[in-house]
Write an enzyme that holds these catalytic residues in place. Structure first.
Site, mmCIF file in Angstrom:
data_model
loop_
_atom_site.group_PDB
_atom_site.id
_atom_site.type_symbol
_atom_site.label_atom_id
_atom_site.label_comp_id
_atom_site.label_asym_id
_atom_site.label_seq_id
_atom_site.Cartn_x
_atom_site.Cartn_y
_atom_site.Cartn_z
ATOM 1 C CG LEU A 173 -0.149 5.536 -8.398
ATOM 2 C CD1 LEU A 173 -1.230 5.327 -9.435
ATOM 3 C CD2 LEU A 173 -0.673 6.343 -7.240
ATOM 4 C CD GLU B 194 -5.562 30.977 13.585
ATOM 5 O OE1 GLU B 194 -5.878 32.154 13.330
ATOM 6 O OE2 GLU B 194 -4.757 30.657 14.469
ATOM 7 C CB SER C 125 -9.734 7.552 -9.783
ATOM 8 O OG SER C 125 -8.621 6.868 -9.253
ATOM 9 C CE LYS D 90 -1.081 37.165 14.442
ATOM 10 N NZ LYS D 90 -1.824 37.582 15.646
ATOM 11 C CB THR D 91 -6.039 38.197 9.699
ATOM 12 O OG1 THR D 91 -5.571 37.095 10.459
ATOM 13 C CG2 THR D 91 -6.813 37.688 8.507
ATOM 14 C CD GLU E 139 1.259 -8.320 -6.150
ATOM 15 O OE1 GLU E 139 0.992 -7.109 -6.303
ATOM 16 O OE2 GLU E 139 1.980 -8.741 -5.238
ATOM 17 N N GLY F 44 0.786 -1.234 0.000
ATOM 18 C CA GLY F 44 0.000 0.000 0.000
ATOM 19 C C GLY F 44 0.811 1.272 0.000
#
Lengths: 474, 111
Positions: free
Chosen positions: A45, A308, A80, A284-285, A68, A40
């Site tokens: 892939l 946040e 996908s 700050k933002t 396999e 896995g």
């Protein structure tokens, strides 16, 4: 003098983003490459992507010999990721041969060899002119047959034969207890060995890749995180960066003319990084939002990482102080990527950032707040990640702005983020809240600005419904 | 039992890759066993994969030589130069006794 130009031998580009950088051009052409790892971890892939990219990007047909999964299962598994194996098969660019070995229906008596596999491979390779081959996972043979000595000899002969055939072959192998692969295949593949790893540290899963061995070629020796998403595998060659980026000389605005004026150059350098530190609620933002808007006004795309707030919440809150982020989002100039820091490991955040950078091509990147990332790793890891992050941004000449939450009682010097970022950042602005006679006084101080002069005194400001306004005009 | 065996027709395929010693030996062996035990109730088709490589995939051939029992079903494969007569005969379902004991063993295991 021409040491650098000397190319050791031809290489086959993998087409897997990042992996070609680490291997300095790809896998050794015409040789077997062993990819090992536990179940896995993405071996199949990676191998499939190597084949498909070989076809689509380098026009090199490929043969996938599966021990396999059946051809149908394989096709479904990678659909996908946008790999249409059936289409490639009808175009005669790809052949999948499923070698099914049922031990229950097989009887062994007397001597035999694996010529059948050779013939099948040879036929498949010649029928489409294949340049790339995958054997996934040849060790399954050991479960199907009892004569291990013979199998080993035959597998060794198979690898030699493939080499002689001039095809670049990926051999996958399951990780063994004390060796890289269960059957010690690494003894036979002496040219290039890649180890994949899937680890969970503090409940956060990270996939990593390491080149164990690459004979005759230099390569990155670190463990590199990699990501499996809807585009397949991407590896991040994070530590291969050097300090040789260009530094543009032009000046950009911070979004606040009054703040620009605090710098003698009238703004900050393009491609520089700015750190804004402060305790909770020191706006700050808001400073970050002003910075984002100034970039949008220059019609330069902004990538905003919000750890946040959700994009909606951020846009709503900024709208109340007259900063209209929503219209910039609609105009596709601003992309807000919100995620929880603990959603994934540090490296994964960095990978996502890298991916978004290549896809969205922003000129400005904002990370709000960068201190959130600190909670998910040890300080040495964080520092290493931040260095890579800064380097990545610098190389792309992206304006960077990080906000960092500092604790009320701690001085700047012993704060982990500040410690890590401040020495890397070109500009450092500290914002403060102070109680003065029952009033809250907001102030801003430029701590440093590389390559230019700046004001050294505290600038008081207030927040109005049109954003930040400075009280002491200069 | 003997009557039932007579009515059966063995359809065999021997996959080889060129005239290697192993392949020649396997062909000699199977011809000998069939003459002794199957009394004309069989057919052997020899397929040289060097000439017809595309046929290898259909019968899932990986080892050479491989003897495939196409009929009676289920399909069975015997890989190797067929030097062990006992095993070949078991594999071909000629030795019904052995198969029956095997089947009853399996029943015991599953119950």
């Amino acid at each position: 003098m021409n040491v650098q130009k000397k190319n050791t031998f031809p290489k086959t580009p993998t087409g897997i983003s990042g992996l070609d950088e680490i291997t300095k051009g790809g896998f050794p052409k015409g040789r077997p490459i062993l990819i090992c790892g536990s179940a896995g971890c993405g071996k199949t892939l990676l191998a499939m992507q190597f084949l498909v990219k070989g076809i689509t990007d380098y026009n090199e047909p490929g043969v996938f010999m599966s021990f396999e999964e059946s051809a149908g299962d394989l096709a479904q598994n990678v659909l996908s990721l946008g790999f249409d194996l059936d289409k490639l098969k009808t175009e005669k660019k790809l052949r999948i041969d499923h070698v099914r070995i049922e031990r229950s229906e097989i009887e062994e008596t007397g001597e035999y060899d694996l010529e059948g596999i050779f013939i099948r491979l040879n036929h498949a390779i010649d029928s489409i002119g294949a340049k790339r081959v995958v054997l996934d996972t040849i060790e399954s043979l050991f479960a199907g047959m009892s004569n291990d000595t013979l199998l080993r000899a035959e597998i060794r002969r198979l690898f030699e034969w493939l080499k002689g055939k001039g095809v670049t072959t990926i051999i996958t192998g399951e990780r063994g207890e004390n060796s890289l692969t269960r059957q010690g295949l690494e003894e036979y593949v002496s040219d290039c060995v890649v180890l994949l790893d899937f680890r969970v540290i503090d409940q956060i899963a990270t996939r990593r890749l390491r080149i164990v061995k690459y004979r005759g070629s230099t390569h990155g020796t670190n463990e590199y995180p990699f990501l499996i998403d809807e585009n397949g595998i991407s590896v991040m060659p994070v530590t291969s960066l050097k300090l040789d980026y260009k530094s543009p000389g032009d000046i950009i605005s911070t979004g606040l003319p009054a703040l620009d004026n605090l710098f003698t150059a009238g703004g900050i350098y393009r491609g520089s990084s700015t750190l804004i530190t402060g305790t909770a609620g020191t706006s700050k933002t808001i400073l970050a939002a002003h910075f984002a808007m100034s970039s949008c006004r220059r019609k330069e795309k902004v990538l905003y990482f919000s750890f946040e707030e959700s994009p909606d919440q951020l846009a709503r809150n900024m709208a109340t102080i007259g900063i209209n982020l929503q219209s910039q989002i609609r105009a596709k100039l601003l992309l807000v990527h919100a995620s929880r820091p603990s959603l994934q490991g540090l490296e994964m955040h960095l990978l996502v950032l890298n991916k978004l950078m290549t896809e969205f091509e922003p000129k400005t990147v904002i990370i709000d707040p960068i201190s959130s990332l600190i909670t998910i790793g040890s300080s040495s890891e964080v520092r290493a990640m931040l260095v890579r992050l800064m380097d990545t941004l610098k190389i792309n000449q992206v304006n960077a702005l990080f906000t960092s939450l500092t604790q009320l009682n701690s001085s700047n010097s012993n704060d982990a983020t500040v410690d890590a970022v401040s020495s890397l950042a070109d500009n450092w602005i500290n914002v403060k809240n102070e109680d003065s006679k029952g009033n809250r006084v907001r102030s801003l101080l430029i701590v440093k600005a590389r390559g230019m002069g700046h004001y050294n005194d505290c600038q008081h400001f207030i927040i109005t419904n049109k954003g930040i306004r400075f009280l002491t005009q200069n | 039992m003997a009557k039932a065996a007579k009515e059966k027709l063995w359809e065999l395929r021997l996959y080889i890759a060129g005239q290697t010693p192993k392949s020649i030996l396997a062909l000699q062996n199977i011809n000998k066993y069939c003459k002794e035990h199957l009394h004309g109730k069989y057919s052997i088709e020899v397929i040289d994969l060097l000439k017809n490589p595309q046929l290898a995939e259909g019968d899932q051939i990986f080892a050479i030589p491989t003897l495939v029992r196409k009929f009676p079903e289920p399909i069975r494969k015997i890989i190797g130069d067929l030097s062990n007569e006992e095993r070949v005969l078991v594999g071909l379902n000629v030795r019904a006794m052995n198969l029956e004991t095997k089947a009853s063993d399996e029943k015991k295991r599953s119950s």
